[in-house]
Design a protein around this motif. Structure first.
Motif, PDB file in Angstrom:
ATOM      1  N   VAL A 127      34.704  -1.902  25.788  1.00  0.00           N
ATOM      2  CA  VAL A 127      36.160  -2.106  25.990  1.00  0.00           C
ATOM      3  C   VAL A 127      36.990  -0.797  25.448  1.00  0.00           C
ATOM      4  CG1 VAL A 127      37.889  -3.452  24.944  1.00  0.00           C
ATOM      5  CG2 VAL A 127      35.693  -4.391  25.127  1.00  0.00           C
ATOM      6  N   PHE A 183      46.571  -1.350  24.733  1.00  0.00           N
ATOM      7  CA  PHE A 183      47.544  -0.855  24.118  1.00  0.00           C
ATOM      8  C   PHE A 183      48.679  -0.479  25.357  1.00  0.00           C
ATOM      9  CE2 PHE A 183      44.777   0.453  20.478  1.00  0.00           C
ATOM     10  CZ  PHE A 183      45.098  -0.956  19.776  1.00  0.00           C
ATOM     11  N   ARG A 187      36.852  15.611  20.601  1.00  0.00           N
ATOM     12  CA  ARG A 187      36.487  14.148  20.485  1.00  0.00           C
ATOM     13  C   ARG A 187      36.591  13.550  21.936  1.00  0.00           C
ATOM     14  NH1 ARG A 187      38.912  11.808  15.448  1.00  0.00           N
ATOM     15  NH2 ARG A 187      39.496  10.020  16.743  1.00  0.00           N
ATOM     16  N   PHE A 231      28.108  11.069  13.089  1.00  0.00           N
ATOM     17  CA  PHE A 231      29.547  11.748  12.544  1.00  0.00           C
ATOM     18  C   PHE A 231      30.591  10.909  12.931  1.00  0.00           C
ATOM     19  CE2 PHE A 231      27.141  15.512  14.576  1.00  0.00           C
ATOM     20  CZ  PHE A 231      26.564  15.962  13.373  1.00  0.00           C
ATOM     21  N   TRP A 232      30.384   9.469  12.775  1.00  0.00           N
ATOM     22  CA  TRP A 232      31.352   8.589  12.888  1.00  0.00           C
ATOM     23  C   TRP A 232      31.268   7.787  11.677  1.00  0.00           C
ATOM     24  CZ3 TRP A 232      33.666   6.646  17.940  1.00  0.00           C
ATOM     25  CH2 TRP A 232      33.656   7.541  19.120  1.00  0.00           C
ATOM     26  N   GLU A 242      34.229   0.296   8.126  1.00  0.00           N
ATOM     27  CA  GLU A 242      33.579  -0.755   8.794  1.00  0.00           C
ATOM     28  C   GLU A 242      32.463  -0.250   9.712  1.00  0.00           C
ATOM     29  OE1 GLU A 242      36.574  -2.844  10.965  1.00  0.00           O
ATOM     30  OE2 GLU A 242      35.252  -4.058  12.254  1.00  0.00           O
ATOM     31  N   PRO A 263      39.959   0.933  24.065  1.00  0.00           N
ATOM     32  CA  PRO A 263      40.921   0.103  23.251  1.00  0.00           C
ATOM     33  C   PRO A 263      42.395   0.451  23.849  1.00  0.00           C
ATOM     34  CG  PRO A 263      40.008   2.009  22.262  1.00  0.00           C
ATOM     35  CD  PRO A 263      39.123   1.642  23.538  1.00  0.00           C
ATOM     36  N   ALA A 284      43.497  10.213  19.217  1.00  0.00           N
ATOM     37  CA  ALA A 284      43.069   9.047  19.169  1.00  0.00           C
ATOM     38  C   ALA A 284      42.655   8.404  20.769  1.00  0.00           C
ATOM     39  CB  ALA A 284      43.825   7.658  18.645  1.00  0.00           C
ATOM     40  N   PHE A 300      42.436   1.266  14.581  1.00  0.00           N
ATOM     41  CA  PHE A 300      42.427   0.033  15.474  1.00  0.00           C
ATOM     42  C   PHE A 300      41.068  -0.708  15.511  1.00  0.00           C
ATOM     43  CE2 PHE A 300      44.884   3.561  17.605  1.00  0.00           C
ATOM     44  CZ  PHE A 300      46.304   2.951  17.147  1.00  0.00           C
ATOM     45  N   PRO A 301      40.721  -1.102  14.307  1.00  0.00           N
ATOM     46  CA  PRO A 301      39.658  -2.078  14.473  1.00  0.00           C
ATOM     47  C   PRO A 301      40.034  -3.411  15.284  1.00  0.00           C
ATOM     48  CG  PRO A 301      40.260  -1.996  12.196  1.00  0.00           C
ATOM     49  CD  PRO A 301      41.231  -0.817  12.962  1.00  0.00           C
ATOM     50  N   PRO A 302      39.177  -3.958  15.970  1.00  0.00           N
ATOM     51  CA  PRO A 302      37.597  -3.833  15.977  1.00  0.00           C
ATOM     52  C   PRO A 302      37.278  -2.868  17.147  1.00  0.00           C
ATOM     53  CG  PRO A 302      38.543  -5.515  17.433  1.00  0.00           C
ATOM     54  CD  PRO A 302      39.598  -5.108  16.855  1.00  0.00           C
ATOM     55  N   PHE A 303      38.321  -1.811  17.526  1.00  0.00           N
ATOM     56  CA  PHE A 303      37.796  -1.195  18.624  1.00  0.00           C
ATOM     57  C   PHE A 303      37.273  -0.039  17.910  1.00  0.00           C
ATOM     58  CE2 PHE A 303      41.873  -2.894  20.355  1.00  0.00           C
ATOM     59  CZ  PHE A 303      41.082  -3.741  21.325  1.00  0.00           C
ATOM     60  N   LEU A 304      36.043   0.640  18.724  1.00  0.00           N
ATOM     61  CA  LEU A 304      35.429   1.660  18.113  1.00  0.00           C
ATOM     62  C   LEU A 304      35.865   2.909  18.452  1.00  0.00           C
ATOM     63  CD1 LEU A 304      32.621   2.450  17.025  1.00  0.00           C
ATOM     64  CD2 LEU A 304      31.745   2.641  19.335  1.00  0.00           C
ATOM     65  N   ILE A 305      36.643   3.756  17.620  1.00  0.00           N
ATOM     66  CA  ILE A 305      37.304   4.750  17.803  1.00  0.00           C
ATOM     67  C   ILE A 305      36.737   6.086  16.552  1.00  0.00           C
ATOM     68  CG2 ILE A 305      39.492   6.128  17.771  1.00  0.00           C
ATOM     69  CD1 ILE A 305      40.891   3.888  18.597  1.00  0.00           C
ATOM     70  N   GLU A 306      36.647   7.183  17.063  1.00  0.00           N
ATOM     71  CA  GLU A 306      35.987   8.169  16.172  1.00  0.00           C
ATOM     72  C   GLU A 306      36.972   8.298  14.913  1.00  0.00           C
ATOM     73  OE1 GLU A 306      35.203  11.930  17.669  1.00  0.00           O
ATOM     74  OE2 GLU A 306      34.961  12.992  15.809  1.00  0.00           O
ATOM     75  N   TYR A 331      39.688   8.442  25.277  1.00  0.00           N
ATOM     76  CA  TYR A 331      39.557   7.272  26.245  1.00  0.00           C
ATOM     77  C   TYR A 331      40.098   7.542  27.568  1.00  0.00           C
ATOM     78  CZ  TYR A 331      37.391   5.082  22.129  1.00  0.00           C
ATOM     79  OH  TYR A 331      36.558   4.819  21.225  1.00  0.00           O
TER      80      TYR A 331
END
Ligand SMILES: [Zn+2]
Ligand SMILES: [Zn+2]
Ligand SMILES: [Zn+2]
Ligand SMILES: [Zn+2]
Lengths: 368, 368, 368, 368
Positions: free
Chosen positions: A331, A337, A41, C13-14, C99, A333, A310, B22-28, A314
């Motif tokens: 951004v 946090f 990932r 793949f997302w 989303e 994420p 997750a 965690f929207p709106p963050f872009l996480i796979e 990042y």
């Protein structure tokens, strides 16, 4: 302008630590923290964010037997080779691998070495090797904690030899102690080993305390900074400003190798630290600048730990930003946090004490 | 002899927070920490260890609309009901659920209530409700952080009513602030709310600090203990000895409800705390003994957070041991791992300071 | 020499079809067959096997609104656009997306279109678009079965326009009926649509039978070959030799688009067919040769279904071998497993009957 | 009224076949079809549907060494015992197990035996043993295909001995050939072995054809029905009506054991069959009625294969309905999906031929 190199091979993600991390304890299968998905990932995020395209791909080759024997014993090598065709082999405590695992471990070590070669040849400005299995717990005679071959030690050895160097530095910012390089270069002043880690007794005897400084000719050339749980960006930055960088300046390395674990991140299950992306970016950037100042930028980072599906990607992205001096328009994420954690934007007294001890050792090194 | 009750229904593990935390963050997709597997593995371990057989199974019923409206607003209830048949509904920030999620949330709240009923009727000595979704971040008008309905608040409300009580205490040892009960009972002295958590600004405004004490008639009846990252068994034990238990003694609750998150465990990704199984067992045991002393043992624990596939089940097992006063003949693997962490077997000055502030509030409560 | 092009973007793949495939049925979350892992593992195998390096990477762009409206209705487009920022959107029956899913669907459609562009411009000899979500069940007004936009139909439309062509053929070898292209080009003789699939009533009305031939100007230009469960390499080869290739020869397409599902593979859960890697390689190779003979090699394959973690990647690898005319020096494990199935190396009478019906339609086409 | 017994122990789901199903082939780890999740989900569905509560829970004990040696060789036993403490052991081709796997295999075999004991003692009307690992591929000297100990053979042996019986029948409806019982009872007329399976050469020599009938005293007491891929409810029902039940009537067993694989289901990746829930329910019900008619209902079903996360649980649910004669008020989602497959509601000529051959063998048995 030269790019940052990036070592990667799909087979790194086919290395399998099996389902059960902690024998002889009885844990329901499926809980092994070293799941390949996490580092995959990280790679996926590099691709998705667009950063991967700005790096220069380096294809790894396997480390040769001769190279591996520059660090590891023949008995250990033979044991790994023999177990490679079994359904499961054991490299040491907590270092179990499925069939073919030694082949991949050799390609991981070779990846670190190839990164060194490409930096030395000037094809890339510096490099990140996203290898699996990790290596920093592996000692001369044994693996441990998911690690089979000590990738950074092998990289340092090859740097010395290929570069005709006399001094190489290994910095280990994995949350766990870099016991492998400490043991391997214990009496060897040609490799300065610095480990910034969480105070945590990974092995039966805790060899990660400040008392462990090397021996004989190597005395003073091993620096441990065993930080308290809960240390964050500011504490780490202070360690780098007051310990790591001064130590490098004192030592004047001709090349720098980093054991780049991501498990000091603020959401990692195997650590209790609180680094945010900003902290990781800063460490990588600081070391890159030191390398530019001290050794023409010669710098290789090797992937070590990192265990959160997750957040780990990042944290790794931020390291690559710092290493490549590229800032993405994205951004992260885990910045917001991470920033929400209390007590992590300051150096607390018990943290300061650990740093002070390390500063003393750096002063001694500077005088040596 | 009466047994500890255990609320469980298979459908708790069919509650689905989707793949993307965690929207709106872009996480796979795939990195949502709230995966059902973790609490299922807790249940599996209870079964595998043999402890489950020594508990008394309680079958939950759904909470009724009237019960839910004792805590939540009609507008919020209607919004959840409407979204229940959509492929995804949103209860609040970070509280997304797949189709049918509100049905399961009602069964979770009902599970907490059923536990109260069984304790009040004397069928069980005390009880643990292994429910999903969790509830302690849910406020009157909104869910948050995987939580839809505030299970412990609903349990407390029913305890007051069914037991004809005037004083119920909610203790929240989840690593995150129990903002829900604080808000719900803000002006209500009939529920004492105590939250022992990591200093962490979960929501935009950090309402988990010591300044938040309740208002009006409720002033003084909300106690926050926002501990620093890295706090371990000894610090938590001190908090219980010097804050939680004295507060209970001052308040003289007629029943105790616990928001039993397991995410202050030493390997949890969403916390930076360092509780070992011993620490969890001790908290549960201490509160059980307090309940026995103060309110004929009337005690219900509700499952809140807990996010590590490997360790969370073992932390939960220890809680059940403490609650049931049964000690298993089993080596808890996370005891040895937890014990290996430095700085966690002492109360550090910055931790002591937080505790001192809370002690003052308890003293005021005792005088009230 | 020109290479085969390969369209891929990490974001494919997302794309997330959520955890629950079959509402309104009650299925424990986690059983959605459309998990991103499967097609990722196909990509991983291409990388690991070395084939990826021999292909020419094509970077996709999103399909434009105008392009999409060449196939889909404005109402459907607007509905997707609106749902794109919800936690879940519904494109049609069994076509749910998390989303941002419409953004990725546009990039998937754009990937198919980009492949067409690169083939037309002569930069690659032919191309494979490894896109997600799939498209072949999507009709003018609705998605279905994991499909949002009809990627192959959009590719065909762009081929007609960009190439200035009058005749494009779509061949669909996904195990499910290619209902989308059939409906979209129902009255349009400029696109010949051929679907070779398992007799299976995917939608309420089974539109995949031989009776569905198109209408008006399009009459005769839609050929369905609904094969019985259990059909293997020999039956499929016969269909290609006696139906698909003769139909192409009769039609003389100027470009060929393939809806390349891998779910007719012998270990796919959603099909009951028995294609082995050899069968897939043969289909791809046969169609490539037809394209070379009939339309200067202009050929684009788009990824559709494929649902087995272990075998689907190896079926896809074989398709790429056939398309690129590269034979890897690798033992495809699913060849030996596939070969072990009985009754699959022959054309059984009830299979022959289906083929005979299709042959008649091809004869009519040849006379037209 | 007596209930159907249900053998289950949590540890069955802790049996770990590792991540890599098919060495020496190179497959990305994670594709092993024998994932514990599938059978756990079957259990979960029994719980969620409410059926579990209507069954009588049977707690298994491990099979003793003496019991195991009634079927398996001492050399094989010793080899398994020795490998039990290794990180991985090999029971035979495709039968790899993680540490502790032999302990669980003994509990699986013991589960089948306990089921027999409870049926014989009259505590339950009949029983289902949801055990893992499966057993029907295990022979005297070796495991194979995920199987370590032959659970049904061991159950049959104990039935003979504990019941003082002379005739026990084993019916195997797993999609793969029941080679284990065939080999173990090859010359033994006291166990009639009937395998209804897909024609598929699982092992190097295909021993699942109609020619394999037993030898010596056992001649005629082994019946293979190797059906073509694509066979559905009607074909299976015909096999039961015309082969299995008549064979039972001819043989007059005193107890019936079933190797109840669910992998002939219409969405199973490892089979190409098309049984729907209705077909499974019918088989179980038919055999239950035969047992009631012939041997006072003495019947035990043991779990064998089943490999689809979504559908396998629902196939198993239908088997339990048929076995317990309880019909749930629940829409089985895989009924509608299964019904949509063509060619599966009839007996095709090549299927009829296989059945005819088997009918002849039954006639010979009836005359014997
Ligand atoms: Zn580490
Ligand atoms: Zn929490
Ligand atoms: Zn399909
Ligand atoms: Zn099977």
């Amino acid at each position: 302008m030269m790019k940052t190199g990036f070592v990667f091979d799909e087979s790194y993600f086919w290395y399998d630590s099996l389902n059960q991390a902690f024998p002889p304890f009885l844990i329901e299968p499926g809980g092994n923290p070293d799941r390949p998905d996490i580092k995959r990932r990280f790679y996926n995020l590099l691709s998705h964010s667009g950063l991967l395209k700005k790096l220069s791909h380096i294809e790894p080759r396997p480390a040769t037997e001769a190279e591996i024997l520059s660090v590891h014993s023949k008995a250990y090598y033979d044991s790994l080779a023999k177990q490679n065709s079994l359904p499961a082999g054991v490299g040491g405590e907590g270092a179990v691998f499925a069939e073919g695992g030694f082949d991949i471990a050799k390609l991981a070590a070779g990846g670190a070495i190839t990164a060194v070669e490409k930096v030395l040849s000037g094809e890339v400005s510096n490099a990140y090797a996203l290898v699996r299995p990790p290596g920093h717990h592996a000692e001369t005679d044994t693996g441990a904690g998911f690690c089979i071959l000590n990738n950074v030690a092998l990289a340092a050895k090859q740097a010395l030899q290929l570069g005709g160097f006399e001094r190489v530095a290994i910095i280990d910012w994995d949350v766990h102690h870099g016991n492998g390089a400490q043991q391997i270069f214990w009496q060897d002043p040609s490799v300065l080993t610095i480990s910034v880690h969480q105070h945590y007794s990974f092995l039966e005897v805790d060899t990660g305390t400040a008392e462990y400084k090397g021996e004989g000719a190597g005395e003073g050339y091993n620096i441990n900074v065993p930080l308290p749980p809960g240390s964050g960006d500011v504490t780490y930055a202070t360690v780098f400003d007051e310990v790591v960088i001064p130590a490098l300046e004192a030592y004047q390395p001709q090349m720098i190798i980093v054991a780049s674990g991501l498990d000091a991140g603020c959401y990692d299950p195997l650590g209790r630290m609180a680094l945010t992306p900003k902290g990781f970016r800063h460490m990588a950037s600081t070391v890159r600048q030191a390398a530019e100042r001290l050794c023409e930028g010669r710098l290789v980072l090797c992937q070590e730990g990192g265990y959160d599906l997750a957040s780990t990607p990042y944290m790794g992205l931020a390291v690559l930003e710092g290493l490549s001096a590229i800032t993405l328009d994205l951004v992260n994420p885990f910045q917001v946090f991470g920033d929400s954690l209390g007590y992590t934007q300051e150096v607390l007294p018990h943290q300061a004490k650990v740093i002070a001890t390390a500063i003393e050792q750096v002063r001694a090194l500077a005088k040596a």
